[in-house]
Design a protein around this motif. Structure first.
Motif, PDB file in Angstrom:
ATOM      1  N   PHE A 331     -52.978  17.851  69.696  1.00 51.81           N
ATOM      2  CA  PHE A 331     -52.029  17.771  68.577  1.00 51.81           C
ATOM      3  C   PHE A 331     -51.102  16.560  68.700  1.00 51.81           C
ATOM      4  N   VAL A 332     -51.063  15.916  69.848  1.00 54.78           N
ATOM      5  CA  VAL A 332     -50.140  14.804  70.084  1.00 54.78           C
ATOM      6  C   VAL A 332     -50.816  13.493  69.703  1.00 54.78           C
ATOM      7  N   SER A 333     -50.348  12.880  68.618  1.00 52.81           N
ATOM      8  CA  SER A 333     -50.900  11.604  68.177  1.00 52.81           C
ATOM      9  C   SER A 333     -50.261  10.432  68.906  1.00 52.81           C
ATOM     10  N   GLU A 334     -48.974  10.540  69.237  1.00 58.31           N
ATOM     11  CA  GLU A 334     -48.261   9.442  69.886  1.00 58.31           C
ATOM     12  C   GLU A 334     -47.002   9.987  70.533  1.00 58.31           C
ATOM     13  N   THR A 335     -46.512   9.272  71.542  1.00 53.98           N
ATOM     14  CA  THR A 335     -45.204   9.561  72.116  1.00 53.98           C
ATOM     15  C   THR A 335     -44.280   8.395  71.789  1.00 53.98           C
ATOM     16  N   SER A 356     -46.006  13.261  66.188  1.00 52.48           N
ATOM     17  CA  SER A 356     -45.310  12.310  67.056  1.00 52.48           C
ATOM     18  C   SER A 356     -44.402  13.147  67.961  1.00 52.48           C
ATOM     19  N   VAL A 357     -44.307  12.759  69.219  1.00 53.75           N
ATOM     20  CA  VAL A 357     -43.480  13.504  70.153  1.00 53.75           C
ATOM     21  C   VAL A 357     -42.497  12.551  70.841  1.00 53.75           C
ATOM     22  N   VAL A 358     -41.220  12.863  70.718  1.00 55.87           N
ATOM     23  CA  VAL A 358     -40.183  12.092  71.408  1.00 55.87           C
ATOM     24  C   VAL A 358     -40.175  12.527  72.866  1.00 55.87           C
ATOM     25  N   VAL A 359     -40.293  11.571  73.758  1.00 56.68           N
ATOM     26  CA  VAL A 359     -40.223  11.845  75.192  1.00 56.68           C
ATOM     27  C   VAL A 359     -38.967  11.204  75.748  1.00 56.68           C
ATOM     28  N   LEU A 360     -38.135  12.011  76.410  1.00 58.24           N
ATOM     29  CA  LEU A 360     -36.880  11.515  76.952  1.00 58.24           C
ATOM     30  C   LEU A 360     -36.959  11.421  78.479  1.00 58.24           C
TER      31      LEU A 360
END
Length: 360
Positions: A331-335, A356-360
């Motif tokens: 399901f993750v297209s990009e970080t 899109s997934v925000v990675v901190l």
């Protein structure tokens, strides 16, 4: 001591989001501060930005998140500092009539943190009571579900909203069973999660319907046995043709529009089930012949958050992912980073990404 962290704020209806320095208070009774490690960009966040959910601006966006509990307030026993958790937006009360009847997934008195995070002294409205496009956020402790810490935060957080909504629509609300035929109309993040959930439940035939061949390709990878491009074929006729002329046992509508709901209604078998998990807007109406509603039998259901119970469902689905039986990574297209969310909204609207997934 209150902390200052970076967070993504929607300042007003339709305005571009901004990364601001926000203040996170110490947790009070029943509250927890969570250091966010990852947060998915969900269409609900865009609805908040556009004013489609409310007008309590400014909003602190983000809700599909996972991270580490940093601090808890008095009386908290569910989690402790250091726990890896997925955040949820329906912390059950345990006292309402649904909870007392043993159906906590329908809880009618879900709750969030009582205190507010602030921007320059002005209270922020956290999206779905979470506000996780931020380095840290304040939530009710019941919004934190402890899961296996060996899972990547970028995929774990997806269960906080869209993926859980889709899987739950199939498994919990639709009660898809072994050998069933299922049709899923709308194959964005939620719809494709419904495809994956139907596969987990043992459905024999899973028909994915969309107007975008890219999304249909993802549906096939997640378990769809057949795909239908609704631009090229009438979806109702196509679903019937693929089910012996009868229609599917369960049809999941993951768009939230009257025309696609009507397709779902007529694409199900007699005594079949329609599940509405797509979110309509307040102005939408549906007009169906009441005789057809009566004569076709079955069930017309709505699915809130996949009728999930986070304490039950999140750990189970994480275990299935770690066993290789549920590919959450698909399901993750990009970080992306915090300052890339506005561009991520554009890509989401264009259909260029699943998540899109925000990675901190």
């Amino acid at each position: 001591m209150a902390q200052e962290v970076r967070g993504v704020v929607a300042p007003g209806k339709g305005e571009r989001v901004r990364v601001e320095t926000i203040t996170v208070p110490d947790p009070g009774p029943g509250e927890a501060v969570v250091r966010v490690q990852a947060c998915g960009v969900c269409h609900t966040d865009l609805h908040y930005k556009q004013g489609g959910i409310g007008e309590d601006f400014p909003y602190l966006l983000g809700h599909e998140a996972a991270g580490l509990v940093e601090e808890v307030g008095p009386g908290v026993t569910e989690v402790a500092p250091g726990d890896f958790v997925i955040l949820n937006w329906r912390a059950v009360c345990g006292r309402c009539r649904a909870c007392l009847r043993g159906r906590p997934w329908y809880c009618f008195d879900t709750h969030n943190a009582r205190q507010k995070m602030t921007l320059g002294g002005r209270e922020l409205s956290p999206a779905l009571g979470i506000g996780a496009f931020a380095e840290k956020t304040l939530v009710a402790a019941g919004q934190c579900t402890k899961v296996d810490p060996s899972v990547a935060p970028s995929v774990a957080g997806l269960l906080g909203c869209g993926v859980m909504a889709g899987i739950g629509a199939a498994v919990n609300t639709g009660a898809v069973g072994r050998g069933d035929s299922v049709a899923v109309i709308g194959c964005g993040g939620v719809g494709n999660a419904a495809v994956a959930g139907s596969r987990l439940a043992g459905a024999a035939r899973i028909i994915a319907v969309d107007v975008d061949d890219r999304k249909l390709a993802t549906a096939s990878a997640l378990g769809a046995t057949h795909t239908v491009n609704a631009r090229a074929q009438d979806p109702v006729e196509a679903i019937r043709a693929l089910t012996g002329g009868f229609g599917a046992d369960v049809v999941i509508e993951a768009v939230g529009r009257p025309e696609t709901y009507e397709q779902a209604f007529y694409a199900r078998d007699l005594a079949g089930t329609v599940v509405l998990v797509g979110v309509p807007t307040p102005d939408m109406r549906i007009d169906l012949p009441l005789l057809d509603v009566f004569g076709r039998g079955g069930a017309l259901k709505s699915s809130w958050y996949g009728d999930c119970l986070p304490s039950r469902d999140f750990p189970m689905l994480i275990d299935l992912h770690l066993q290789g039986r549920l590919d959450l990574g698909a399901f993750v297209s990009e970080t992306i980073a915090l300052d890339e969310i506005e561009a991520a909204f554009d890509r989401m609207q264009a259909g260029d990404v699943l998540r899109s997934v925000v990675v901190l």
